[in-house]
Design a protein around this motif. Structure first.
Motif, PDB file in Angstrom:
ATOM      1  N   ALA A 135      39.387  40.782  44.846  1.00  0.00           N
ATOM      2  CA  ALA A 135      39.874  41.562  43.932  1.00  0.00           C
ATOM      3  C   ALA A 135      40.739  42.886  44.624  1.00  0.00           C
ATOM      4  O   ALA A 135      41.994  42.999  44.219  1.00  0.00           O
ATOM      5  N   ARG A 136      40.101  43.385  45.735  1.00  0.00           N
ATOM      6  CA  ARG A 136      40.778  44.357  46.166  1.00  0.00           C
ATOM      7  C   ARG A 136      42.017  43.949  47.138  1.00  0.00           C
ATOM      8  O   ARG A 136      43.029  44.178  47.536  1.00  0.00           O
ATOM      9  N   LEU A 137      41.591  42.300  47.614  1.00  0.00           N
ATOM     10  CA  LEU A 137      42.812  41.970  48.454  1.00  0.00           C
ATOM     11  C   LEU A 137      43.906  41.458  47.672  1.00  0.00           C
ATOM     12  O   LEU A 137      45.208  41.466  47.842  1.00  0.00           O
ATOM     13  N   GLU A 188      43.323  49.417  53.937  1.00  0.00           N
ATOM     14  CA  GLU A 188      43.133  50.762  53.362  1.00  0.00           C
ATOM     15  C   GLU A 188      42.429  50.646  52.204  1.00  0.00           C
ATOM     16  O   GLU A 188      41.845  51.772  51.799  1.00  0.00           O
ATOM     17  N   ARG A 189      41.846  49.500  51.456  1.00  0.00           N
ATOM     18  CA  ARG A 189      41.433  49.360  50.301  1.00  0.00           C
ATOM     19  C   ARG A 189      40.202  48.460  50.677  1.00  0.00           C
ATOM     20  O   ARG A 189      39.257  48.524  49.774  1.00  0.00           O
ATOM     21  N   ALA A 216      47.340  42.588  55.513  1.00  0.00           N
ATOM     22  CA  ALA A 216      46.072  42.934  56.215  1.00  0.00           C
ATOM     23  C   ALA A 216      45.957  44.457  56.290  1.00  0.00           C
ATOM     24  O   ALA A 216      44.879  45.086  56.232  1.00  0.00           O
ATOM     25  N   GLY A 217      46.995  45.112  56.647  1.00  0.00           N
ATOM     26  CA  GLY A 217      46.770  46.505  56.696  1.00  0.00           C
ATOM     27  C   GLY A 217      46.474  47.224  55.390  1.00  0.00           C
ATOM     28  O   GLY A 217      45.722  48.088  55.336  1.00  0.00           O
ATOM     29  N   ALA A 248      37.080  33.105  43.112  1.00  0.00           N
ATOM     30  CA  ALA A 248      37.651  34.352  43.115  1.00  0.00           C
ATOM     31  C   ALA A 248      39.153  34.277  43.418  1.00  0.00           C
ATOM     32  O   ALA A 248      39.723  35.097  43.034  1.00  0.00           O
ATOM     33  N   LEU A 249      39.338  33.537  44.478  1.00  0.00           N
ATOM     34  CA  LEU A 249      40.830  33.275  44.782  1.00  0.00           C
ATOM     35  C   LEU A 249      41.696  32.884  43.361  1.00  0.00           C
ATOM     36  O   LEU A 249      42.596  33.158  43.155  1.00  0.00           O
TER      37      LEU A 249
END
Length: 400
Positions: free
Chosen positions: A392-394, A354-355, A349-350, A315-316
């Motif tokens: 994916a969100r990251l 949020e995601r 990270a913040g 995934a990465l």
């Protein structure tokens, strides 16, 4: 006379060693785990699916029906004899050397072994060498004894022992060198064989103790296991281990293997810490070892974590932007991600939170607060089916 707010009224009474960020970092990581609907790559927790609930329930019923006493009573400070033998058996099979009865102590997890070492060896201002990055709990533990932490960098082959040697040549005189040589937390790398031999040679030459944390040693994904530092040099190495990753963390159980005079000091320190590790957990460990259950559980855990790790790495590769890099673990729980350009892992990270994604930014793993270009991802506890969505969100947070 003004009355101070409740949160501040005792500030003047706190010990100097408790001021600053001692204890707050891990609390913050643990807090992320409890957020509903969060896809968490934050906590280095074992997968709950590995917990042997049925076997523990049956074993507890069996012990109670048999009139078991020792499981429910205080234990000797050094540990119950059966538990010490169980640990010694596992160490001998896994490392090729058996600690003597006067060289082994049962602890309340590996973190207590670190605390006992600090309590026994560290005066304010004493130097402890740590890896950069390293386990957050170790930073916090050594700081409670007001030690000076010297961070030596690591790379894909673990601690840069040649850099440590250069600093020793320039006059660095540590009492302890703390290292996680197998599947390191947080970087996921392992110490190369030639560096292991070189490190213990330096310990003998310069008169320091190596504190070896083997929390993830049994969780390799395959291939040959390198010799532990303790097996190479039991005269200059104290090994700290835990069952939290291989059995389950609820019993808070571990061990320290050390030269006999050091082990005796640790026992004395433990008498004024928690007096003894919980006897119930010790009896469970003894029975799991005797019946071969813990080996079965470790094999299942290795397969599970290898599968999760492979999915995370894929995934990465698929999702993160060009210029991002990460380590490729051969075991354990973690991969260390380095962001491209001037990106800040703290900011990312913040935005990830949020995601709905939890990660731990790099500065928590350095005693001097550097490392904001990196972050730790733990693949151990996140459900497999959520790994792709979480990454994916990251990636979206990084792109933002």
């Amino acid at each position: 006379m003004a009355v101070l707010p409740e949160a501040d009224r005792w500030e003047a009474l706190y010990a100097a060693r408790t001021r600053g960020d001692v204890g707050e970092g891990i609390a913050g990581v643990l807090a992320l785990v409890g957020i509903p609907d969060l896809i968490s790559f934050a906590g280095g927790f074992p997968d709950t699916g590995t917990f042997p609930r049925d076997r523990v329930a049956a074993l507890l019923a069996e012990l109670a029906a048999a009139g078991e006493v020792s499981a429910f009573q205080y234990a000797p400070t050094q540990g119950l004899q059966g538990a010490r033998e169980a640990f010694a058996d596992r160490i001998e099979v896994g490392q090729g050397l058996r600690p003597g009865d006067d060289e082994l102590i049962v602890t309340s997890g590996a973190i207590e072994a670190l605390e006992l070492m600090g309590k026994s060896f560290l005066d304010p201002g004493d130097i402890v060498v740590v890896e950069a990055p390293t386990y957050l709990g170790a930073i916090q533990s050594f700081r409670t004894f007001e030690a000076q932490l010297e961070a030596v960098p690591l790379d894909d082959d673990g601690l840069q022992v040649d850099e440590l040697e250069r600093r020793l040549g320039r006059g660095l005189r540590p009492k302890l060198v703390y290292t996680i040589p197998d599947h390191q937390n947080p970087a996921g790398v392992s110490l190369a064989a030639e560096r292991r031999s070189a490190l213990v040679a330096l310990a003998r030459q310069h008169g320091f103790l190596v504190l070896e944390d083997v929390a993830y040693r049994e969780l390799g994904f395959g291939g040959d296991t390198l010799p532990s530092l303790w097996s190479l040099a039991p005269d200059v190495v104290v090994q700290a281990g835990t069952t939290s990753k291989t059995l389950f963390p609820g019993v808070r159980l571990g061990w320290a293997a050390a030269p006999a005079p050091v082990a005796a000091r640790l026992v004395a320190a433990k008498q004024t810490t928690d007096q003894c590790a919980g006897a119930l957990g010790q009896r469970l460990l003894e029975e799991f070892q005797r019946r071969g259950w813990i080996d079965e559980q470790v094999e299942r855990s290795r397969a599970l974590y290898a599968r999760k790790c492979a999915r995370l790495l894929a995934a990465l590769e698929r999702s993160l932007p060009a210029g991002t890099s990460w380590t490729t673990p051969r075991g354990g729980f973690f991969s260390w991600v380095t962001l491209p350009g001037e990106a800040s892992a703290t900011v990312v990270a913040g935005r990830a939170a949020e995601r709905g994604v939890g990660v731990v930014p790099g500065p928590l793993f350095f005693p001097d607060g550097r490392g904001d270009e990196s972050m730790r991802l733990s693949f151990s506890a996140v459900p497999e089916e959520q790994i792709d969505e979480g990454v994916a969100r990251l990636a979206d947070a990084v792109a933002a």
